[in-house]
Design a protein around this motif. Sequence first.
Motif, PDB file in Angstrom:
ATOM      1  N   PRO A   1       0.666  -1.210   0.059  1.00  0.00           N
ATOM      2  CA  PRO A   1       0.149   0.054  -0.137  1.00  0.00           C
ATOM      3  C   PRO A   1       0.661   1.199   0.044  1.00  0.00           C
ATOM      4  O   PRO A   1       0.428   2.177  -0.742  1.00  0.00           O
ATOM      5  CB  PRO A   1      -0.667   0.013   1.177  1.00  0.00           C
ATOM      6  CG  PRO A   1      -0.135  -1.301   1.999  1.00  0.00           C
ATOM      7  CD  PRO A   1       0.567  -2.196   1.162  1.00  0.00           C
ATOM      8  N   MET A   2       2.020   1.200   0.686  1.00  0.00           N
ATOM      9  CA  MET A   2       3.095   2.451   0.406  1.00  0.00           C
ATOM     10  C   MET A   2       3.227   2.660  -0.678  1.00  0.00           C
ATOM     11  O   MET A   2       3.331   3.981  -1.201  1.00  0.00           O
ATOM     12  CB  MET A   2       4.119   2.251   1.246  1.00  0.00           C
ATOM     13  CG  MET A   2       3.855   2.087   2.824  1.00  0.00           C
ATOM     14  SD  MET A   2       5.113   1.567   3.821  1.00  0.00           S
ATOM     15  CE  MET A   2       6.209   2.910   3.669  1.00  0.00           C
ATOM     16  N   ALA A   3       3.563   1.588  -1.500  1.00  0.00           N
ATOM     17  CA  ALA A   3       3.878   1.907  -3.026  1.00  0.00           C
ATOM     18  C   ALA A   3       2.925   2.439  -3.925  1.00  0.00           C
ATOM     19  O   ALA A   3       3.139   3.411  -4.935  1.00  0.00           O
ATOM     20  CB  ALA A   3       4.506   0.555  -3.714  1.00  0.00           C
ATOM     21  N   ALA A   4       1.642   1.824  -3.705  1.00  0.00           N
ATOM     22  CA  ALA A   4       0.615   2.463  -3.945  1.00  0.00           C
ATOM     23  C   ALA A   4       0.290   3.732  -4.123  1.00  0.00           C
ATOM     24  O   ALA A   4      -0.410   4.589  -4.930  1.00  0.00           O
ATOM     25  CB  ALA A   4      -0.720   1.444  -3.935  1.00  0.00           C
ATOM     26  N   ASN A   5       0.473   4.324  -2.764  1.00  0.00           N
ATOM     27  CA  ASN A   5       0.244   5.799  -2.445  1.00  0.00           C
ATOM     28  C   ASN A   5       1.309   6.469  -3.226  1.00  0.00           C
ATOM     29  O   ASN A   5       1.030   7.717  -3.534  1.00  0.00           O
ATOM     30  CB  ASN A   5       0.269   5.961  -0.896  1.00  0.00           C
ATOM     31  CG  ASN A   5      -1.087   5.405  -0.478  1.00  0.00           C
ATOM     32  OD1 ASN A   5      -2.091   5.765  -0.837  1.00  0.00           O
ATOM     33  ND2 ASN A   5      -1.090   4.694   0.892  1.00  0.00           N
ATOM     34  N   LEU A   6       2.568   5.776  -3.318  1.00  0.00           N
ATOM     35  CA  LEU A   6       3.622   6.727  -4.216  1.00  0.00           C
ATOM     36  C   LEU A   6       2.995   6.926  -5.466  1.00  0.00           C
ATOM     37  O   LEU A   6       3.382   7.786  -6.338  1.00  0.00           O
ATOM     38  CB  LEU A   6       4.903   5.963  -3.967  1.00  0.00           C
ATOM     39  CG  LEU A   6       5.412   6.363  -2.584  1.00  0.00           C
ATOM     40  CD1 LEU A   6       6.604   5.102  -2.386  1.00  0.00           C
ATOM     41  CD2 LEU A   6       5.894   7.405  -2.434  1.00  0.00           C
ATOM     42  N   VAL A   7       2.450   5.718  -6.229  1.00  0.00           N
ATOM     43  CA  VAL A   7       1.952   6.037  -7.649  1.00  0.00           C
ATOM     44  C   VAL A   7       0.887   7.002  -7.425  1.00  0.00           C
ATOM     45  O   VAL A   7       0.952   7.832  -8.584  1.00  0.00           O
ATOM     46  CB  VAL A   7       1.451   4.463  -7.752  1.00  0.00           C
ATOM     47  CG1 VAL A   7       0.681   4.626  -9.245  1.00  0.00           C
ATOM     48  CG2 VAL A   7       2.655   3.462  -8.210  1.00  0.00           C
ATOM     49  N   LYS A   8       0.065   6.985  -6.592  1.00  0.00           N
ATOM     50  CA  LYS A   8      -0.902   8.039  -6.689  1.00  0.00           C
ATOM     51  C   LYS A   8      -0.744   9.438  -6.482  1.00  0.00           C
ATOM     52  O   LYS A   8      -1.078  10.518  -7.176  1.00  0.00           O
ATOM     53  CB  LYS A   8      -2.020   7.815  -5.406  1.00  0.00           C
ATOM     54  CG  LYS A   8      -2.719   6.368  -5.548  1.00  0.00           C
ATOM     55  CD  LYS A   8      -3.631   6.259  -4.296  1.00  0.00           C
ATOM     56  CE  LYS A   8      -4.535   4.960  -4.289  1.00  0.00           C
ATOM     57  NZ  LYS A   8      -5.173   4.605  -3.067  1.00  0.00           N
ATOM     58  N   ALA A   9       0.436   9.592  -5.798  1.00  0.00           N
ATOM     59  CA  ALA A   9       1.135  10.832  -5.415  1.00  0.00           C
ATOM     60  C   ALA A   9       2.112  11.395  -6.693  1.00  0.00           C
ATOM     61  O   ALA A   9       2.518  12.465  -6.754  1.00  0.00           O
ATOM     62  CB  ALA A   9       2.207  10.804  -4.367  1.00  0.00           C
ATOM     63  N   GLY A  10       1.906  10.503  -7.779  1.00  0.00           N
ATOM     64  CA  GLY A  10       2.596  11.006  -9.079  1.00  0.00           C
ATOM     65  C   GLY A  10       3.948  10.616  -9.494  1.00  0.00           C
ATOM     66  O   GLY A  10       4.814  10.990 -10.232  1.00  0.00           O
ATOM     67  N   TYR A  11       4.615   9.594  -8.325  1.00  0.00           N
ATOM     68  CA  TYR A  11       5.846   9.171  -8.505  1.00  0.00           C
ATOM     69  C   TYR A  11       6.076   8.005  -9.606  1.00  0.00           C
ATOM     70  O   TYR A  11       4.968   7.424  -9.737  1.00  0.00           O
ATOM     71  CB  TYR A  11       6.546   8.883  -7.435  1.00  0.00           C
ATOM     72  CG  TYR A  11       6.867   9.826  -6.230  1.00  0.00           C
ATOM     73  CD1 TYR A  11       8.263  10.563  -6.304  1.00  0.00           C
ATOM     74  CD2 TYR A  11       6.069  10.290  -5.271  1.00  0.00           C
ATOM     75  CE1 TYR A  11       8.272  11.638  -5.307  1.00  0.00           C
ATOM     76  CE2 TYR A  11       6.157  11.167  -4.376  1.00  0.00           C
ATOM     77  CZ  TYR A  11       7.471  11.884  -4.356  1.00  0.00           C
ATOM     78  OH  TYR A  11       7.755  12.819  -3.578  1.00  0.00           O
TER      79      TYR A  11
END
Length: 288
Positions: free
Chosen positions: A15-25
Amino acid sequence: MSNVTVIGLGIMGAPMAANLVKAGYTVTGVNKEPEKVEQLIELGGHGAASIAEGVRDADVIVTMLPDTPDVELVAADIVDHAREGTLWIDASSIRPDAAARMAAQAAEAGLRAVDAPVSGGEQGAIDASLSIMVGGAPADVEAARPVLEAVGSTVVHVGPAGSGQTVKAANQLIVAGTIELVAEAIVFLEAYGVEMEAAIKVLSAGLAGNRILERKAEGMLGRSFQPGFRIDLHHKDLGIVTAAARQAGVAIPVGAVLAQLMGAARAQGHGQLDHTALLLLVEQLSGR
């Protein structure tokens, strides 16, 4: 700082990786289980077949691994294959002395390293509401802050390398003690046949209120122990606490008992359950 590689896509890392994707990384995942990488790709991330491949073009590397030996093993590949100047954020929960040593080794290789263990469990990782305690040089911590703020709501610099892990050890001591006391209170209340939901409601509103009652009591009452944080891992963390306390000459008598209780729950076969399964041990000790 747009290319982030996340090594370890487990209960917390995914989920941390998924949130980084959502943040535009631009996020690349590395994991022993290929299906975890595929799940990240479906969310818009990328995958790498090896750590060397994953870190080669990374601006930031995030590790979220189970224990100190796992991080030490991965650290060797990071030091060998990451570019000079790459920022390494270790979000695992490991020994403070090991974190400080690996940060020094990373610096010798031209990398910037911070230890940034997290608290908040699986739901906190999903909600990007983790509390993150960060150790490292001030400039490196500030460089890591945007990435950390994409996965957490509280990001605090607590001192030099290894300090994040020291604060996380204290966090795990408090959490284990709170879970044990909530478990004991539940078994005690049930023995007297009180209305449990009402009891939890009034306890949560008073001085006894705490996050365990708020977030975990419902599952404990229903004997639902789907792991958000496994007993195996909390057992490991309490081992870190007791060893670090001994090294510092600090007495933690309640912590020592908690370590024994967590170890006993693990020995009873509950290691893969959520740490709130300490309740099962309290029931067993009570003959219920």
